[in-house]
Structures are given as C-alpha cells and as structure tokens.
Design a protein around this motif. Structure first.
Motif, PDB file in Angstrom:
ATOM      1  N   ILE A  50      12.248  85.808 -52.644  1.00 41.31           N
ATOM      2  CA  ILE A  50      12.050  85.263 -53.986  1.00 41.31           C
ATOM      3  C   ILE A  50      12.257  83.747 -54.044  1.00 41.31           C
ATOM      4  N   GLY A  51      12.487  83.135 -52.870  1.00 41.91           N
ATOM      5  CA  GLY A  51      12.617  81.680 -52.810  1.00 41.91           C
ATOM      6  C   GLY A  51      13.893  81.136 -53.410  1.00 41.91           C
ATOM      7  N   LEU A  52      14.991  81.829 -53.213  1.00 40.54           N
ATOM      8  CA  LEU A  52      16.269  81.409 -53.796  1.00 40.54           C
ATOM      9  C   LEU A  52      17.338  81.161 -52.732  1.00 40.54           C
ATOM     10  N   MET A  79       6.747  78.746 -56.754  1.00 37.67           N
ATOM     11  CA  MET A  79       7.475  80.015 -56.776  1.00 37.67           C
ATOM     12  C   MET A  79       7.966  80.375 -58.178  1.00 37.67           C
ATOM     13  N   GLU A  80       8.120  79.374 -59.046  1.00 35.42           N
ATOM     14  CA  GLU A  80       8.574  79.647 -60.415  1.00 35.42           C
ATOM     15  C   GLU A  80       7.595  80.554 -61.156  1.00 35.42           C
ATOM     16  N   SER A  81       6.322  80.510 -60.773  1.00 38.08           N
ATOM     17  CA  SER A  81       5.335  81.359 -61.429  1.00 38.08           C
ATOM     18  C   SER A  81       5.448  82.814 -60.986  1.00 38.08           C
ATOM     19  N   VAL A  82       6.122  83.055 -59.861  1.00 37.13           N
ATOM     20  CA  VAL A  82       6.279  84.408 -59.330  1.00 37.13           C
ATOM     21  C   VAL A  82       7.537  85.074 -59.875  1.00 37.13           C
ATOM     22  N   ARG A  83       8.624  84.289 -59.945  1.00 38.10           N
ATOM     23  CA  ARG A  83       9.903  84.850 -60.388  1.00 38.10           C
ATOM     24  C   ARG A  83       9.799  85.326 -61.831  1.00 38.10           C
ATOM     25  N   GLY A  84      10.187  86.555 -62.034  1.00 40.95           N
ATOM     26  CA  GLY A  84      10.112  87.127 -63.370  1.00 40.95           C
ATOM     27  C   GLY A  84       8.785  87.783 -63.639  1.00 40.95           C
ATOM     28  N   ILE A  87       7.980  89.216 -59.487  1.00 47.88           N
ATOM     29  CA  ILE A  87       9.194  89.726 -58.838  1.00 47.88           C
ATOM     30  C   ILE A  87      10.376  89.468 -59.763  1.00 47.88           C
ATOM     31  N   GLY A  88      11.067  90.523 -60.146  1.00 44.61           N
ATOM     32  CA  GLY A  88      12.283  90.390 -60.940  1.00 44.61           C
ATOM     33  C   GLY A  88      13.508  90.548 -60.066  1.00 44.61           C
ATOM     34  N   LEU A  89      14.590  89.877 -60.416  1.00 45.45           N
ATOM     35  CA  LEU A  89      15.830  89.934 -59.633  1.00 45.45           C
ATOM     36  C   LEU A  89      16.976  90.444 -60.501  1.00 45.45           C
ATOM     37  N   VAL A  90      17.651  91.474 -60.013  1.00 42.75           N
ATOM     38  CA  VAL A  90      18.904  91.937 -60.620  1.00 42.75           C
ATOM     39  C   VAL A  90      20.022  91.503 -59.686  1.00 42.75           C
ATOM     40  N   PRO A  91      20.783  90.447 -60.026  1.00 40.87           N
ATOM     41  CA  PRO A  91      21.815  89.948 -59.116  1.00 40.87           C
ATOM     42  C   PRO A  91      23.048  90.833 -59.104  1.00 40.87           C
ATOM     43  N   GLN A  92      23.951  90.509 -58.168  1.00 39.51           N
ATOM     44  CA  GLN A  92      25.079  91.379 -57.873  1.00 39.51           C
ATOM     45  C   GLN A  92      26.140  91.402 -58.968  1.00 39.51           C
ATOM     46  N   ASP A  93      26.591  90.254 -59.401  1.00 29.72           N
ATOM     47  CA  ASP A  93      27.798  90.181 -60.222  1.00 29.72           C
ATOM     48  C   ASP A  93      27.435  89.855 -61.663  1.00 29.72           C
ATOM     49  N   ALA A 163      15.282  91.130 -65.820  1.00 34.14           N
ATOM     50  CA  ALA A 163      14.449  91.374 -64.628  1.00 34.14           C
ATOM     51  C   ALA A 163      13.136  92.074 -64.969  1.00 34.14           C
ATOM     52  N   VAL A 164      13.155  92.971 -65.981  1.00 40.23           N
ATOM     53  CA  VAL A 164      11.942  93.747 -66.288  1.00 40.23           C
ATOM     54  C   VAL A 164      11.182  93.185 -67.476  1.00 40.23           C
ATOM     55  N   ALA A 165      11.655  92.057 -68.045  1.00 43.56           N
ATOM     56  CA  ALA A 165      11.071  91.533 -69.284  1.00 43.56           C
ATOM     57  C   ALA A 165       9.566  91.334 -69.189  1.00 43.56           C
ATOM     58  N   LEU A 166       9.088  90.879 -68.025  1.00 41.95           N
ATOM     59  CA  LEU A 166       7.667  90.581 -67.854  1.00 41.95           C
ATOM     60  C   LEU A 166       6.941  91.675 -67.070  1.00 41.95           C
ATOM     61  N   GLU A 167       7.612  92.840 -66.924  1.00 41.77           N
ATOM     62  CA  GLU A 167       7.048  93.991 -66.221  1.00 41.77           C
ATOM     63  C   GLU A 167       6.518  93.604 -64.834  1.00 41.77           C
ATOM     64  N   PRO A 168       7.408  93.086 -63.966  1.00 41.17           N
ATOM     65  CA  PRO A 168       6.975  92.656 -62.629  1.00 41.17           C
ATOM     66  C   PRO A 168       6.587  93.844 -61.759  1.00 41.17           C
ATOM     67  N   ARG A 169       5.862  93.537 -60.688  1.00 36.04           N
ATOM     68  CA  ARG A 169       5.448  94.584 -59.743  1.00 36.04           C
ATOM     69  C   ARG A 169       6.573  95.004 -58.807  1.00 36.04           C
TER      70      ARG A 169
END
Length: 515
Positions: A50-52, A79-84, A87-93, A163-169
C-alpha cells in the motif's frame, strides 16, 4: 488474473534486508492470511503493497501487481489514488491509529472528501450509514464523539468503516484484533467477513495469531526471517505442514493444540479472597468495579481470573498484591507477613515486558533491585543470585550486562519473571503476562511457568482474557463479568460443561480451524 500478485518482493531498512523474495497472490473475494512471528516481515510486506513504508525503508526489488498496474513503480502521490479507493487498510492499534483531536465522524468523512464522494450533506449521510453498517449503536451520536469516548472494539469498528468507505477491492487487515478481548475479536472478524461477502472484497489478513488465521482464511502464507516458508490452502497446511517452522507454530498455538487439562490439587489455600468489593467514586456517584468476589487458590496451583476488559479481574489482582485497598472484604495470603515483608512473599509480573523494565538499567541491576531492597547479602552474593535466576529462566549470563532495548520481548518477560523470583516469593500474580508475546515465545514462557511451579512450589494467580491460554496453564478458573464471578470451578469442568451463558459466549469465541 489475480486481484493482487506480489512477485519477488525485497525490502530493506537502512540497508539491512527485511523482506527477501516474497511472492504470493490474492484472488477476488478470498482471505489470505500472512502469519509469522515478530520480525518475520509480514507487516513490512503489507505496508509495501500500500506504499506506507517508513522513511528508512527502501523497496529494493519485485513487483506489486494490482490487476495490471505495478504499484511498486508508482510515486507516493500517485499511490494516494489507490489508498482507500482500491485498497483499504485496517491498522493494528485502534488507540493510536485515530486522531485524538478529531471526531470519528470527521475522520471517516475525510476519506470521502479526499476522493470527492459527494457534497457535505451526502458525506454526512454516508458517515452515519457506515457507522450503522459496522454495528455501532446510535451512529449519529458516535459520529460526534472523539476516539477516547469509545471502547477499543468501537474504535476498531471506526477503522473498519474508514477502510470500507469507498468499497475497495482489497482490504489489508494488519493485526486487526490483537489488542481486543476474545468476544470483541470474534465480532470484529465476523464484521470483516460480512463486509467481504457483501462487497466481494478480498482480505489480506496479517496476524501472529494462528488460531485466527486458521479459522478465517482460505489460504496461508507462512513467513520467517523475511522469506516465505510455505503457502497453500489453509486446510492442507493445518493437516500436513510441509515446513518444520510451520509445524512448530501450529503446535505452539494454544487455540490449535489439545494439551490435557491440569487437574485440581487438594492442598491448603495459599490465597483466600472473601466478599471483595472495590468502588471508585466520582463526585456523589460510586462505580463498583469489583462486587462481592470470593475464591481460593490451593498452594502450588494456578487459578485463573478470566473475562473481558472492564470485568474487574485486574482490579481484583491489584487488591491481592496490595496495590489497591478494597472498599470491603478480605484478602489473605498464607504465610505472608504484614508491612514491607509482604512484598517479599507476593510478587507481580506485569503484562508489558516493554514497559515494566527500566530502560536505563542493565539487566543485572533490574534483577538485583529486590535483593538490594531487602538487603540480601553483599554485592557479590547479589550478583551470584542474579546469575542463578537468569539460569533458572533459561537466559545466558551475558544478558546481565545488556539493557532491555537489546532484548526480544520474550527475553524481557523472562527478565521480569527472574526479578519477581529474586526475593523468593511463594505467590506470583501474573497480569496478562503472555498476551503481548508471539505464539512461540508465549508457549516458551508458559512452559517456563509450569517448570518453575513444579520446581519451587509456586502458587499463581493468572489474569487473562485468552481462554485458550487459560485452558493450558490453570488448574482452576473463575469467570468474571461486570465485577462479579459468574462461574468458578476446575478448568476441565468450566471448559467442558459451562453453566453460565456468559462463559459459553467466551468459549464460543475461541477460534477454531476451518473444516
């Protein structure tokens, strides 16, 4: 064509290789779990996709294909156009991943505004819709609240909503339940499953919890030292792991192993708790955190207190070790003197081996501190005792000169146990003492505790929210809910024939392998 195709990925930190030639695929709608111990490279791999990656990391080689696009060649801005969006990210903490000075609604809305998904009114409606979808009650109110006003499970649901707001793949879930109670963990994993089914989203699940991976994934990717040890369908790997390392992980996972119960022992009680009450006052109101708790722990055995966060188990433990005064009720520890000598008889091992050791001290000074406090011998005698204690917890003598930051998490927890044993206590209170450790290290510490109990006749009060661990370590157990004990008895009886609905709910939340 695979949704995600990672080929020969290589990443280094300050020139030191961290990921070496990693390859795997994720198909549309499937769950792929990347598992391994700390330092295996699994989170680095996920963040590469995800480029982070942090500033001191470099992507040295390989391809990250999302469909036909090679994300490894894209600039940070692109990559900002891909994130969200894709590809959505659910972080750990969930405690550190949300902005403490913004409402949760504003943080969900930010994703929608960045990607221009409607005007202000449409964004507001979508925020409420998302909070409803992830199961938060009274979503309009929650949207106006700040992260500190929500529980850990609620905060994790907010992160999933983002993470799912934009319904990522694809959703990358990086240890999404590691900080949560077992029942909350199950609800979060169920939620991710529901959203995956609804939107057809694929999930890359990064976890060190083999029980979670075994119960929730279609395929496993097992990593060690930056490389893939093996990968394949989850059922096949669970049934016949090809790599010795995978076999060890599976044997060490409490939720997947079938060790025999430890049977109760008839002995005089070392700890007697009677009608314990603890109230905390805020103005004219009182909150009863512990409400009439009673139990006994036979000498030389392990009694577990289990329950979700807020159940009162840690407050009870603090009263047993006299770090908190009860509002009413009594705690008796057999043989423990009054006053300062009590601390020599009863010791506490904290949850976090990173925070419980002074980072400025060498291990020798940390282990010898109780000996100095109780005026045990001269300097040479104390150093000899420290060497003996390190040997007892299976650490080499050269650890004495090192500082905590130079040790692994498991080594730090062994040091904490050595320090607790220094003054020769008969009772140890272990407050989530293995919850912060990888599965293999956790298994090593549990084996160590059992060996110490056999050799030294120690009595343990073991505080945990992890029932799979409790099943392995304890002779008897008390289940706490909202400050009360709802069920108590031998571990075998409570686990095989629970009498209370809350106990059954806890047991049902233990991950089980896919069938």
């Amino acid at each position: 064509m695979s949704l995600l195709d990672v080929r020969d990925l290589a990443v280094s930190y300050d020139g030191r290789p961290a990921v070496r030639g990693v390859s795997f695929t994720v198909e549309p709608g499937e769950v792929v779990a990347v598992v391994g111990e700390s330092g295996s490279g699994k989170t680095t791999t996920a963040h590469s996709i995800i480029g982070l990656l942090p500033r001191n990391a470099s992507l040295d080689g390989g391809r990250v294909l999302l469909g036909e696009n090679d994300l490894a060649t894209w600039s940070p801005r692109r990559m900002e156009s891909v994130r969200g969006a894709q590809i959505g990210l659910v972080p750990q903490d969930p405690s550190n991943s949300l902005d403490p000075v913004k409402t949760v609604g504003a943080q969900i809305a930010e994703v929608l505004r960045i990607h221009k998904r409607g005007d202000r009114a449409a964004v507001r409606r979508r925020v409420v819709e998302l909070l409803t979808r992830v199961g938060l009650p009274d979503p309009e109110t929650r949207a106006r609240q700040y992260p500190h006003e929500l529980s850990g499970g609620m905060r994790q649901r907010v992160l999933i909503a983002i993470a799912v707001a934009l319904e990522p793949r694809l959703i990358i879930a990086d240890e999404p339940t590691s900080a949560l109670d077992v029942t909350v963990q199950r609800r979060i994993l169920d939620l991710i499953d529901d959203l995956r089914a609804e939107f057809g989203t694929a999930v890359l699940l990064v976890t060190h919890d083999l029980g979670v991976a075994a119960s929730r994934s279609d395929r496993l990717v097992v990593m060690k030292d930056g490389r893939v040890e093996e990968q394949g369908p989850t059922r096949e790997i669970l049934a016949a792991p090809a790599a010795a390392y995978t076999g060890r992980l599976l044997r060490d996972a409490p939720a997947l192993s079938a060790r025999p119960f430890r049977e109760p022992v008839a002995a005089e009680p070392a700890i007697v708790v009677r009608d314990l009450v603890k109230e905390f006052r805020s103005g004219p109101r009182a909150f009863r955190a512990v409400d009439g708790v009673s139990f006994e722990v036979p000498r030389g055995t392990t009694h577990a207190l289990v329950g979700e966060s807020g159940s009162g188990k840690t407050t009870t433990a603090r009263m047993v070790v006299r770090f908190a005064e009860p509002t009413s009720g009594t705690v008796t520890v057999a043989g423990a003197p009054e006053g300062r000598g009590f601390r020599r008889h009863v010791q506490l091992v904290h949850q976090n081996p990173y925070g419980s050791l002074d980072p400025r001290q060498a291990v020798a000074d940390i282990v010898e501190e109780p000996l100095r406090n109780f005026r045990f011998g001269d300097r040479a005698a104390r150093r000899a005792r420290a060497r003996e204690l390190l040997d007892r917890v299976a650490l080499p003598e050269d650890v004495l000169s090192r500082r905590p930051r130079e040790l692994s998490g498991g080594q730090r927890q062994r040091v904490a146990i050595a320090r607790a044993l220094a003054a020769g206590p008969e009772v140890l209170v272990l407050d989530e003492a293995v919850s912060a450790l990888d599965v293999t290290v956790q298994a090593q510490i549990l084996d160590l505790l059992e060996q110490l109990q056999r050799d030294l006749g120690l009595t343990y009060l073991f505080i945990s929210h992890d029932l799979a661990v409790v099943r392995q370590i304890s002779h008897t157990v008390s289940v706490m809910n909202k400050g009360r004990i709802v069920e108590s008895g031998s571990t075998r009886r409570v686990f095989t024939d629970p009498a209370d609905d809350y106990t059954r709910e806890l047991l049902a939340a233990i991950p089980e392998p896919v069938r």
